[in-house]
Scaffold this motif. Structure first.
Motif, short mmCIF file in Angstrom:
data_model
loop_
_atom_site.label_atom_id
_atom_site.label_comp_id
_atom_site.label_asym_id
_atom_site.label_seq_id
_atom_site.Cartn_x
_atom_site.Cartn_y
_atom_site.Cartn_z
N LEU A 40 0.76 -1.38 -0.13
CA LEU A 40 -0.47 -0.14 0.52
C LEU A 40 0.80 1.26 0.73
O LEU A 40 0.64 1.93 -1.05
CB LEU A 40 -0.53 0.20 1.04
N TYR A 41 2.11 1.19 0.60
CA TYR A 41 3.01 2.29 0.54
C TYR A 41 3.67 2.53 -0.54
O TYR A 41 3.47 3.56 -1.13
CB TYR A 41 3.78 1.78 1.49
N LEU A 42 4.39 1.30 -1.25
CA LEU A 42 4.23 1.53 -2.38
C LEU A 42 3.10 2.39 -3.35
O LEU A 42 4.32 3.48 -4.27
CB LEU A 42 4.98 0.33 -2.81
N GLY A 43 2.27 1.85 -3.21
CA GLY A 43 1.13 2.34 -4.65
C GLY A 43 1.06 3.73 -4.19
O GLY A 43 1.01 4.47 -4.42
N LEU A 44 0.73 3.95 -2.64
CA LEU A 44 0.73 5.41 -2.26
C LEU A 44 2.17 6.41 -3.44
O LEU A 44 2.33 7.73 -3.97
CB LEU A 44 0.76 6.01 -1.12
N GLY A 45 3.62 5.99 -2.52
CA GLY A 45 4.64 6.38 -3.47
C GLY A 45 4.75 6.37 -5.44
O GLY A 45 4.78 8.08 -5.78
N GLY B 33 8.15 0.15 22.98
CA GLY B 33 6.68 1.00 21.90
C GLY B 33 7.68 1.60 20.94
O GLY B 33 6.75 2.29 20.07
N PHE B 34 8.61 2.77 21.58
CA PHE B 34 9.11 3.59 20.86
C PHE B 34 9.79 3.25 19.88
O PHE B 34 9.78 3.79 18.30
CB PHE B 34 11.00 3.79 21.69
N VAL B 35 10.64 1.84 19.37
CA VAL B 35 11.17 1.34 18.31
C VAL B 35 10.02 1.13 17.29
O VAL B 35 10.43 0.66 15.87
CB VAL B 35 12.00 -0.05 18.71
N GLU B 36 9.11 0.04 17.92
CA GLU B 36 7.77 -0.49 16.34
C GLU B 36 7.49 1.31 16.32
O GLU B 36 7.30 1.00 14.89
CB GLU B 36 7.40 -0.59 17.76
N GLY B 37 6.98 2.34 17.12
CA GLY B 37 6.35 3.78 16.70
C GLY B 37 7.97 3.55 15.18
O GLY B 37 7.44 4.51 14.34
N LEU B 38 9.07 3.68 15.87
CA LEU B 38 9.86 4.19 15.15
C LEU B 38 10.08 3.47 13.45
O LEU B 38 10.44 4.11 12.19
CB LEU B 38 11.26 4.77 14.85
N ALA B 39 9.79 1.80 13.18
CA ALA B 39 10.03 0.90 12.54
C ALA B 39 8.88 1.53 11.44
O ALA B 39 8.90 1.12 10.54
CB ALA B 39 9.78 -0.63 13.79
N TRP B 40 7.67 1.60 12.24
CA TRP B 40 6.26 1.85 11.09
C TRP B 40 6.78 3.40 10.35
O TRP B 40 6.39 3.16 9.05
CB TRP B 40 5.70 2.32 12.10
N LEU B 41 7.66 4.46 11.59
CA LEU B 41 8.18 5.09 10.22
C LEU B 41 8.54 5.36 9.06
O LEU B 41 8.63 5.50 8.08
CB LEU B 41 8.18 6.53 11.27
N ALA B 42 10.18 4.42 9.41
CA ALA B 42 11.38 3.84 8.59
C ALA B 42 10.01 3.09 7.89
O ALA B 42 10.83 3.68 6.76
CB ALA B 42 11.79 3.62 9.08
N GLN B 43 9.84 2.33 7.91
CA GLN B 43 8.20 1.62 6.96
C GLN B 43 8.12 2.65 5.60
O GLN B 43 8.10 2.13 4.22
CB GLN B 43 7.72 0.11 7.70
N ILE B 44 7.15 3.58 6.06
CA ILE B 44 6.27 4.06 5.03
C ILE B 44 6.93 5.54 4.62
O ILE B 44 7.14 5.11 3.61
CB ILE B 44 5.54 5.26 6.18
N GLY B 45 8.38 5.65 5.74
CA GLY B 45 8.94 6.70 4.38
C GLY B 45 9.61 5.48 3.63
O GLY B 45 9.79 6.29 2.21
N LEU B 46 10.50 4.99 3.73
CA LEU B 46 11.53 4.09 2.66
C LEU B 46 10.37 3.50 1.40
O LEU B 46 10.93 3.72 0.25
CB LEU B 46 11.62 2.62 3.89
N PHE B 47 9.24 3.11 1.76
CA PHE B 47 8.62 1.95 0.32
C PHE B 47 7.61 3.40 0.03
O PHE B 47 7.08 3.53 -1.04
CB PHE B 47 7.28 1.60 0.91
N VAL B 48 7.28 4.62 0.36
CA VAL B 48 6.30 6.19 -0.45
C VAL B 48 8.07 6.53 -1.37
O VAL B 48 7.62 6.59 -2.75
CB VAL B 48 5.95 7.09 0.54
N LEU B 49 9.21 5.96 -0.76
CA LEU B 49 10.55 6.88 -1.39
C LEU B 49 10.61 5.92 -2.52
O LEU B 49 10.40 5.95 -3.62
CB LEU B 49 11.60 6.34 -0.43
N LEU B 50 10.89 4.55 -2.59
CA LEU B 50 10.56 3.07 -3.83
C LEU B 50 9.81 3.91 -4.80
O LEU B 50 9.58 3.35 -6.08
CB LEU B 50 10.84 2.09 -3.10
N GLY B 51 8.29 4.13 -4.02
CA GLY B 51 7.29 4.01 -4.96
C GLY B 51 7.18 5.49 -5.87
O GLY B 51 6.62 5.36 -6.95
N LEU B 52 7.83 5.72 -5.55
CA LEU B 52 7.93 7.96 -6.17
C LEU B 52 9.32 7.68 -6.90
O LEU B 52 9.47 7.70 -7.88
CB LEU B 52 8.89 8.98 -5.00
N LEU B 53 10.16 6.56 -6.95
CA LEU B 53 11.25 5.90 -7.74
C LEU B 53 11.14 5.22 -8.98
O LEU B 53 11.72 5.51 -9.85
CB LEU B 53 12.68 5.75 -6.60
#
Length: 510
Positions: free
Chosen positions: A49-54, A280-300
């Motif tokens: 879904l994140y790739l598609g968003l990108g 809880g802290f690292v899970e939140g950061l991991a979600w943020l990293a996944q979203i940012g990474l996959f959207v970025l790859l979709g943009l590429l």
């Protein structure tokens, strides 16, 4: 006003540009968070879904232009460090420990078998030269830690299989990155270079392992003895130690990805202050990293350039999924007498995702021949086969009989008084076919010190007495000292499988 009036250098970010960027970024995050709900209902890895968003935001649709391969690789590495750190910190070592040898073989011997079979097929099917063929095979031989973690944690699969797949996805990024970097250079392919390549693999993996172990144990000891003024500083310290393991190993040309995962596993399973807050802290950061990474790859990606690479990607993916992956699983697990049903599930659960796409930027940056085609094939393969495998994993688990129906799971707590008391809370659902139905609480005969503290039935909670009967569909909250947690879990499983006399017959049999 003052910032806007400042005379920043040419190209400096203005406040209007900052506001637009924050608006766009926060909107993307909100949409991505809502998409997680959809993904959790379908067992579809949210990365798609994140790739598609990108792709939707990209130049072919909305019009955002982005084509920086070097920046993508750099940010991709940073995101993978966070994702691997979260995977390690949230991994249960007691579940993972028995399967570490099998996972290590899957991440090394298994990768080698997969590369040989897939590379040979790519050479003859796609008419690529041998170097590019094996480069493609190496890239797609890595399973995606984010995809595996996100899907498996929605399933009630046997703990051994979950631990094996999670450990494999944490381990195999390292050898795949090493192979990809080596094969992306002009002088790193050929029979004469095989000994040096094997030597490089041994050095990077062994030194990365040592760095991860040292940082993990020394860091855990330091955090336990460090009296910080705020509980919010402990999660930051733990994450910083995991990142330190990656950077320290990378600085001496060892495997940073292996180092960060090993250090994170050690830190996550150590008796540290405020562990729930850290998770809880690292899970939140991991979600943020996944979203940012996959959207970025979709943009590429440019969708209009993918059409000619769909059939080649399907062909290579077919060989990878139905030939190379099963062969890799068999070669790695045959020594452990693993049942064929578990081997079949491991073969089907080897999810690809963003990791191969990130690794595919390496040959693009290095200028390998056919690098654009290589990237497009990897992208299409990852999307198509993740769409095929992800939603069908629950069905495959049920058909192969690898579902663990009555598995106690950890209950995440924001406050930590139980940590200081050396206790944990387990949550367990009583499935319809469980022989725990009708058993009275005292008949569970839990280890001394453990007790059923609450039963949730039909949306209502009740505090049980010794003669309270357990029913199908009940949710049990069990408090147990940490030292006897495993014995408590084993007893709950035994009663669920064999009923109130579980263990008594064997103990009293003549």
């Amino acid at each position: 006003m003052i910032l806007g009036a400042g005379g920043g250098g040419e190209g400096a970010l203005t406040l209007d540009e900052l506001n637009i960027g924050l608006l766009l970024g926060s909107s993307v995050l909100i949409v991505a968070i809502v998409a997680i709900r959809l993904a959790s209902r379908t067992s579809l890895p949210s990365l798609l879904l994140y790739l598609g968003l990108g792709v939707l935001l990209g130049q072919d649709v909305i019009g955002i232009e982005f084509s920086d391969d070097v920046l993508t690789r750099t940010l991709g590495y940073a995101a993978l460090v966070i994702i691997l750190a979260e995977g390690g910190i949230t991994t249960n070592w007691s579940t993972m420990r028995p399967v570490v040898p099998a996972a290590a073989l899957l991440a090394t011997i298994g990768v080698g078998v997969s590369v040989m079979i897939t590379g040979t097929a790519a050479h003859y099917l796609l008419d690529l030269n041998w170097q590019v063929s094996f480069l493609l095979a190496a890239i797609v031989s890595s399973t995606d830690a984010a995809a595996v973690f996100s899907v498996l944690r929605l399933l009630t699969v046997r703990p051994k299989l979950v631990g094996l797949l999670e450990a494999e996805s944490g381990f195999n990024d390292a050898p795949v990155v090493i192979l990809t970097v080596a094969l992306s250079t002009t002088d790193a392919f050929g029979a004469g270079d095989l000994p040096s390549l094997l030597g490089l693999l041994v050095y990077e993996l062994s030194v990365g392992l040592v760095v991860g172990v040292v940082v993990g144990f020394v860091g855990a000891a330091g955090v336990r003895r460090l009296a910080l003024p705020s509980s919010g500083l402990y999660p930051i310290a733990v994450l910083a130690l995991a990142v330190l393991a990656y950077s320290g190993a990378s600085m001496i040309h060892a495997s940073g990805f292996l180092a960060v995962y090993i250090a994170a596993v050690i830190l996550g399973n150590s008796r540290l202050p405020h562990r729930p807050a850290t998770r809880g802290f690292v899970e939140g950061l991991a979600w943020l990293a996944q979203i940012g990474l996959f959207v970025l790859l979709g943009l590429l990606v440019s969708p209009d350039e993918l059409g000619s690479d769909v059939l080649p990607a399907i062909a290579v993916g077919f060989v990878l999924l139905f030939v190379a992956r099963p062969a890799a699983v068999f070669a790695s697990t045959v020594w452990f007498r693993m049942p064929w049903a578990e081997q079949a599930f491991l073969s089907w659960a080897g999810l690809r995702g963003a990791v191969p796409i990130v690794i595919a930027t390496i040959p693009v940056v290095e200028g390998v021949p056919d690098n654009e085609r290589l990237f497009n094939i990897v992208f299409v393969l990852a999307v198509i086969y993740t769409l095929l495998q992800g939603p069908t994993l629950p069905l495959a688990a049920r058909r192969l009989g690898v579902v663990a129906e009555a598995e106690p799971v950890d209950l995440d707590l924001e406050a930590a008084p139980l940590e200081r008391l050396g206790a944990q809370v387990l949550q367990m659902r009583v499935p319809p076919e469980s022989k725990m139905h009708g058993v009275e609480v005292f008949e569970l005969r839990l280890p001394q010190g453990a007790s059923v503290s609450l039963i949730v039935r039909g949306g209502q909670s009740l505090v049980p007495g010794g003669t309270t009967r357990i029913q199908r569909g009940d949710e049990l909250l069990v408090v147990t000292p940490t030292a006897i947690r495993r014995a408590t879990e084993e007893r709950l499983r035994a009663v669920s499988e064999h009923g109130r006399l579980a263990g008594w017959v064997d103990q009293n049999r003549p």
